[in-house]
Design a protein around this motif. Structure first.
Motif, PDB file in Angstrom:
ATOM      1  N   PHE A 164      -4.993  58.381  54.763  1.00  0.00           N
ATOM      2  CA  PHE A 164      -6.254  57.841  54.244  1.00  0.00           C
ATOM      3  C   PHE A 164      -6.248  56.861  54.195  1.00  0.00           C
ATOM      4  O   PHE A 164      -8.159  56.310  53.824  1.00  0.00           O
ATOM      5  N   TYR A 165      -5.493  55.436  53.908  1.00  0.00           N
ATOM      6  CA  TYR A 165      -6.157  54.511  54.036  1.00  0.00           C
ATOM      7  C   TYR A 165      -5.407  53.173  54.786  1.00  0.00           C
ATOM      8  O   TYR A 165      -3.832  52.999  54.850  1.00  0.00           O
ATOM      9  N   LYS A 198      -9.880  47.102  53.640  1.00  0.00           N
ATOM     10  CA  LYS A 198     -10.930  48.281  53.568  1.00  0.00           C
ATOM     11  C   LYS A 198     -11.156  47.928  51.896  1.00  0.00           C
ATOM     12  O   LYS A 198      -9.786  48.821  50.872  1.00  0.00           O
ATOM     13  N   GLU A 199     -12.334  48.497  51.446  1.00  0.00           N
ATOM     14  CA  GLU A 199     -12.310  49.362  50.227  1.00  0.00           C
ATOM     15  C   GLU A 199     -11.821  50.427  50.032  1.00  0.00           C
ATOM     16  O   GLU A 199     -12.853  51.873  50.574  1.00  0.00           O
ATOM     17  N   PHE A 200     -11.415  51.035  48.895  1.00  0.00           N
ATOM     18  CA  PHE A 200     -11.383  52.057  48.227  1.00  0.00           C
ATOM     19  C   PHE A 200     -12.629  52.958  47.059  1.00  0.00           C
ATOM     20  O   PHE A 200     -12.563  51.549  46.955  1.00  0.00           O
ATOM     21  N   GLN A 201     -12.775  53.911  47.006  1.00  0.00           N
ATOM     22  CA  GLN A 201     -13.330  54.498  45.986  1.00  0.00           C
ATOM     23  C   GLN A 201     -12.629  54.914  44.796  1.00  0.00           C
ATOM     24  O   GLN A 201     -12.212  55.977  45.506  1.00  0.00           O
ATOM     25  N   ILE A 202     -13.119  54.846  43.532  1.00  0.00           N
ATOM     26  CA  ILE A 202     -11.595  55.775  42.580  1.00  0.00           C
ATOM     27  C   ILE A 202     -13.433  56.389  41.686  1.00  0.00           C
ATOM     28  O   ILE A 202     -13.550  56.024  41.153  1.00  0.00           O
ATOM     29  N   LEU A 203     -13.785  58.238  42.437  1.00  0.00           N
ATOM     30  CA  LEU A 203     -14.476  58.872  42.164  1.00  0.00           C
ATOM     31  C   LEU A 203     -14.810  59.764  41.840  1.00  0.00           C
ATOM     32  O   LEU A 203     -15.395  60.819  41.854  1.00  0.00           O
ATOM     33  N   HIS A 204     -12.827  60.226  42.181  1.00  0.00           N
ATOM     34  CA  HIS A 204     -12.088  61.904  41.711  1.00  0.00           C
ATOM     35  C   HIS A 204     -12.145  61.791  40.029  1.00  0.00           C
ATOM     36  O   HIS A 204     -11.244  61.783  39.340  1.00  0.00           O
ATOM     37  N   TYR A 205     -12.851  62.756  39.431  1.00  0.00           N
ATOM     38  CA  TYR A 205     -13.276  62.229  38.174  1.00  0.00           C
ATOM     39  C   TYR A 205     -12.514  64.753  37.959  1.00  0.00           C
ATOM     40  O   TYR A 205     -13.526  64.900  38.025  1.00  0.00           O
ATOM     41  N   CYS A 224       0.195  56.479  48.245  1.00  0.00           N
ATOM     42  CA  CYS A 224      -0.025  55.636  46.608  1.00  0.00           C
ATOM     43  C   CYS A 224      -1.819  56.668  46.059  1.00  0.00           C
ATOM     44  O   CYS A 224      -2.313  57.979  46.980  1.00  0.00           O
ATOM     45  N   ASN A 225      -1.954  56.020  44.872  1.00  0.00           N
ATOM     46  CA  ASN A 225      -2.796  56.545  44.525  1.00  0.00           C
ATOM     47  C   ASN A 225      -3.773  55.329  43.246  1.00  0.00           C
ATOM     48  O   ASN A 225      -2.298  54.530  42.268  1.00  0.00           O
ATOM     49  N   PHE A 226      -4.977  55.493  43.035  1.00  0.00           N
ATOM     50  CA  PHE A 226      -5.546  54.353  42.304  1.00  0.00           C
ATOM     51  C   PHE A 226      -6.141  55.488  41.416  1.00  0.00           C
ATOM     52  O   PHE A 226      -6.926  55.624  41.416  1.00  0.00           O
ATOM     53  N   ALA A 246      -0.780  56.304  53.344  1.00  0.00           N
ATOM     54  CA  ALA A 246      -1.634  54.699  53.831  1.00  0.00           C
ATOM     55  C   ALA A 246      -0.902  54.493  54.640  1.00  0.00           C
ATOM     56  O   ALA A 246       0.330  54.535  55.056  1.00  0.00           O
ATOM     57  N   VAL A 247      -1.473  53.587  55.689  1.00  0.00           N
ATOM     58  CA  VAL A 247      -0.735  52.835  56.657  1.00  0.00           C
ATOM     59  C   VAL A 247      -0.633  51.209  56.372  1.00  0.00           C
ATOM     60  O   VAL A 247      -1.021  51.567  56.529  1.00  0.00           O
ATOM     61  N   VAL A 248      -0.007  50.947  56.972  1.00  0.00           N
ATOM     62  CA  VAL A 248       0.443  49.253  57.143  1.00  0.00           C
ATOM     63  C   VAL A 248      -0.272  48.775  58.545  1.00  0.00           C
ATOM     64  O   VAL A 248       0.276  49.286  59.944  1.00  0.00           O
ATOM     65  N   VAL A 249      -1.132  47.767  58.558  1.00  0.00           N
ATOM     66  CA  VAL A 249      -1.784  47.475  60.068  1.00  0.00           C
ATOM     67  C   VAL A 249      -2.217  45.812  60.181  1.00  0.00           C
ATOM     68  O   VAL A 249      -2.546  45.193  59.287  1.00  0.00           O
TER      69      VAL A 249
END
Length: 222
Positions: free
Chosen positions: A22-23, A38-45, A180-182, A216-219
């Motif tokens: 995912f990231y 990279k930007e992630f969004q916290i939008l799952h309510y 992970c999760n935010f 998520a993967v380190v790049v």
């Protein structure tokens, strides 16, 4: 029969999530480079509610040193009653980062921060069996909070030395994966809300479900 079918479908979706990256976690040479991530969004309510402030962030790996996370929430004023580390910051307006660096070892970290800069940090296998990180360990982290005119921002640095002491994982290099999760949260009935970056399929509010963490993967580059 319907319940069994629901379980099979949920397991299928979870397996698909586990196979998906995912990231991308960008390797940084300095913390000032976090805006390159990279930007992630916290939008799952996941559990409804009308209060839904715009919340987003970025995560990187500071080369050979630790994890750097920046989260921003566009809300004013972000109420903060708790001013003590390992206090109930989730009753205030808070942003949170949960993660596991080594899936072969049981347990995950949760870092929860309010706009006063109070940090709640724990490690354990599930919601009911967690231990607070000691003051000495928390002191090795760096958490900076800025309250701006129309938003507030958290910059959190978690050194690999802390992660190694607690979970036994020495660090991260290109190609390594984590889960992970935010989150954005307030458990107080006044503007109660529960938002996540990656969706959570559970009938009641619960962020402590590592099966719904995203991969998520380190790049080296994005």
């Amino acid at each position: 029969m319907k319940t069994e079918k629901n379980k099979i479908e949920q397991n299928r979706r979870m397996e698909t999530m586990c196979d998906t990256i995912f990231y991308p976690i960008l390797i940084l040479d300095s913390r000032s480079e976090i805006e390159k991530a990279k930007e992630f969004q916290i939008l799952h309510y996941n559990w409804g509610g009308d209060y839904r402030p715009n919340t987003y962030g970025r995560m990187g790996v500071l080369r050979d040193k630790g994890l750097a996370v920046r989260m921003t929430c566009e809300e004013i004023p972000p109420e903060a009653v708790c001013h003590t580390n390992n206090g109930p910051v989730y009753q205030d307006s808070a942003m949170e980062f949960f993660f596991c660096l080594d899936s072969s070892r049981t347990g995950y970290f949760n870092f929860e921060i309010n706009s006063a800069g109070a940090v709640l940090a724990q490690f354990g296998p599930d919601r009911a069996h967690r231990e607070f990180l000691s003051g000495e360990l928390l002191a090795t982290c760096d958490c900076c909070v800025q309250v701006l005119e129309d938003s507030w921002q958290v910059d959190l640095f978690i050194p690999f030395s802390l992660i190694q002491e607690v979970q036994g994982k020495p660090g991260l290099t290109a190609g390594d994966r984590i889960t992970c999760n935010f989150y954005k949260i307030r458990e107080n009935p006044d503007q109660m809300h529960f938002a996540s970056c990656f969706p959570i399929e559970n009938p009641t509010p619960n962020f402590h479900l590592p099966q719904f963490f995203g991969n998520a993967v380190v790049v080296e580059a994005i």
